[in-house]
Design a protein around this motif. Structure first.
Motif, PDB file in Angstrom:
ATOM      1  N   HIS A 129       0.854  -1.190   0.000  1.00 34.78           N
ATOM      2  CA  HIS A 129       0.000   0.000   0.000  1.00 34.78           C
ATOM      3  C   HIS A 129       0.882   1.229   0.000  1.00 34.78           C
ATOM      4  CE1 HIS A 129       0.939   0.170   4.271  1.00 34.78           C
ATOM      5  NE2 HIS A 129       0.420  -1.024   4.440  1.00 34.78           N
ATOM      6  N   GLY A 130       0.264   2.383   0.110  1.00 32.13           N
ATOM      7  CA  GLY A 130       0.995   3.636  -0.032  1.00 32.13           C
ATOM      8  C   GLY A 130       2.022   3.895   1.041  1.00 32.13           C
ATOM      9  N   ASN A 131       1.899   3.264   2.207  1.00 32.89           N
ATOM     10  CA  ASN A 131       2.864   3.486   3.279  1.00 32.89           C
ATOM     11  C   ASN A 131       4.086   2.583   3.174  1.00 32.89           C
ATOM     12  OD1 ASN A 131       1.228   5.432   4.336  1.00 32.89           O
ATOM     13  ND2 ASN A 131       0.455   4.207   6.027  1.00 32.89           N
ATOM     14  N   LYS A 132       4.078   1.666   2.237  1.00 35.93           N
ATOM     15  CA  LYS A 132       5.226   0.777   2.051  1.00 35.93           C
ATOM     16  C   LYS A 132       6.252   1.453   1.149  1.00 35.93           C
ATOM     17  CE  LYS A 132       3.527  -2.829   4.270  1.00 35.93           C
ATOM     18  NZ  LYS A 132       4.158  -3.421   5.463  1.00 35.93           N
ATOM     19  N   SER A 133       7.527   1.234   1.470  1.00 34.86           N
ATOM     20  CA  SER A 133       8.588   1.785   0.626  1.00 34.86           C
ATOM     21  C   SER A 133       8.696   0.971  -0.656  1.00 34.86           C
ATOM     22  CB  SER A 133       9.923   1.768   1.377  1.00 34.86           C
ATOM     23  OG  SER A 133      10.309   0.428   1.661  1.00 34.86           O
ATOM     24  N   GLN A 134       9.405   1.522  -1.633  1.00 38.23           N
ATOM     25  CA  GLN A 134       9.550   0.821  -2.902  1.00 38.23           C
ATOM     26  C   GLN A 134      10.259  -0.521  -2.742  1.00 38.23           C
ATOM     27  OE1 GLN A 134       8.069   1.748  -5.581  1.00 38.23           O
ATOM     28  NE2 GLN A 134       8.848   0.135  -6.913  1.00 38.23           N
ATOM     29  N   PRO A 135      11.346  -0.621  -1.956  1.00 38.85           N
ATOM     30  CA  PRO A 135      11.951  -1.947  -1.756  1.00 38.85           C
ATOM     31  C   PRO A 135      10.990  -2.943  -1.107  1.00 38.85           C
ATOM     32  CG  PRO A 135      13.491  -0.222  -1.128  1.00 38.85           C
ATOM     33  CD  PRO A 135      12.179   0.447  -1.375  1.00 38.85           C
ATOM     34  N   GLN A 136      10.164  -2.482  -0.177  1.00 44.19           N
ATOM     35  CA  GLN A 136       9.198  -3.383   0.453  1.00 44.19           C
ATOM     36  C   GLN A 136       8.171  -3.871  -0.563  1.00 44.19           C
ATOM     37  OE1 GLN A 136       7.921  -0.723   3.633  1.00 44.19           O
ATOM     38  NE2 GLN A 136       8.990  -1.955   5.152  1.00 44.19           N
TER      39      GLN A 136
END
Length: 375
Positions: free
Chosen positions: A151-158
């Motif tokens: 979702h939007g709170n996840k970083s790109q690596p995650q």
């Protein structure tokens, strides 16, 4: 620079810093227009439109375009040409659609029971909110079912890690929100589960379209709470077909009771280096607090002098600590200060030979009170 790709907020930051000039812009492209024109971005987009030339080409791309959003988009377009790959109400014929009516608080138990009793290849679970997606992952983990969320709170690596595990099949369950799932094209999704029904019926069509791709079959399951029945009616009206109702499975009540006994992991792990955290004794203090090393509060060893360049003893001032390095007026001094290299005795007593009272006298109170005499 010919092409600039940016989010609305970041683009406005660059404009405010005068790092970007939009006065000579020729083409404006808005990807995922139905989401970008939602209330979360509309104010930023209105400001951007005021900064760009009125004479320009504007392109909107979107998988769905509800009527309300389309009316809003028309305010930014002039006689637009519309290109549609397929009608928004079209669902794949190979998708088997089901709906189960269940209380909102019991959806997690139903989802857990489904994964425990059903063989899946890859399952995509949709949640309406970011917090809800994380909560689903924690509840599944408490039941021994591994899953990931994007979702939007996840970083790109995650996000890349979660998608990689989902694509490889190592973690075949992915919980996502609508915005985060945009652009995901992963073959082999056998099940799409609407944990929360979308309040926009076109979103439902877009969600279940993630399965039954490349000639394969797929199953779309929806969990419908009492307050979501209106959403279900809108979906059936849009798709012009009735969704088959599936009753609650056997053993559902036992699954609900078992899930209540489970303790999911906390939402956020405690920060080990957090400032002002509590020490082992329960009191707040610095990590160098003597009590953290098993010393009593009044133990003399806690009053050992330390360099002022390091942390304070127990987060407290060194004033009044016996043996501390002191300046001319009896206050603790910092390392590197002019008085830092001279070891002073407690109480501010000056060694003999230094400027001050003759003989390095010390102020003392006699029996009469307040009298001065030399040592």
């Amino acid at each position: 620079l010919d092409v600039l790709v940016a989010t609305p907020g970041r683009l406005l930051d660059l404009v405010d810093q005068r790092a970007v000039d939009l006065r000579h812009l020729e083409i404006l492209v808005l990807d995922e227009a139905d989401q970008m024109l939602d209330l979360g971005f509309i104010h930023a987009l209105k400001r951007i439109v005021k900064l760009i030339p009125a004479k320009r080409q504007t392109l909107f791309f979107s998988a769905t375009m509800p009527k309300t959003i389309k009316q809003l988009a028309d305010t930014y377009l002039t006689n637009p040409a519309e290109v549609s790959v397929a009608p928004v109400s079209t669902t794949a014929e190979r998708i088997e659609q089901q709906v189960t009516f269940v209380n909102q608080a019991e959806k997690a138990a139903l989802l857990t029971l489904f994964f425990q009793s059903t063989k899946i290849d890859r399952a995509l679970v949709f949640s309406r909110t970011k917090h809800g997606a994380d909560k689903v992952v924690r509840l599944l983990a408490a039941a021994g079912i591994e899953s990931n969320a994007i979702h939007g709170n996840k970083s790109q690596p995650q996000r890349e890690r979660a998608l990689g595990l989902f694509r490889s099949g190592e973690v075949p369950i992915l919980v996502a929100t609508d915005i985060a799932a945009r652009g995901i094209d992963i073959p082999g999704v056998s099940h799409v589960i609407n944990f929360d029904l979308p309040n926009v019926p076109e979103q439902y069509v877009h969600r279940i379209g993630r399965t039954a791709r490349a000639g394969a079959d797929g199953i779309a399951i929806a969990f419908c709470a009492e307050d979501e029945r209106a959403y279900l009616r809108d979906i059936e009206k849009l798709t012009r077909q009735k969704v088959a109702v599936t009753p609650l499975p056997s053993g559902f009540i036992a699954a609900v009771e078992a899930l209540k006994k489970l303790k999911p992991e906390p939402r956020r792990a405690p920060q080990p280096n957090q400032r002002n955290r509590r020490n082992e004794s329960g009191a707040r203090g610095h990590s160098c607090d003597p009590q953290r090393h098993g010393l009593p509060r009044n133990d003399p060893r806690q009053d050992m002098p330390e360099e002022r360049s390091g942390p304070r003893e127990g987060g407290r001032s060194m004033r009044g600590v016996p043996g501390a390095v002191r300046g001319p007026v009896g206050n603790p001094v910092r390392s590197g200060s002019p008085s830092g290299g001279q070891q002073q005795r407690h109480g501010g007593q000056r060694p003999a030979g230094q400027p001050g009272r003759p003989g390095g006298g010390q102020r003392r109170r006699g029996p009469g009170g307040g009298q001065r005499r030399s040592a």
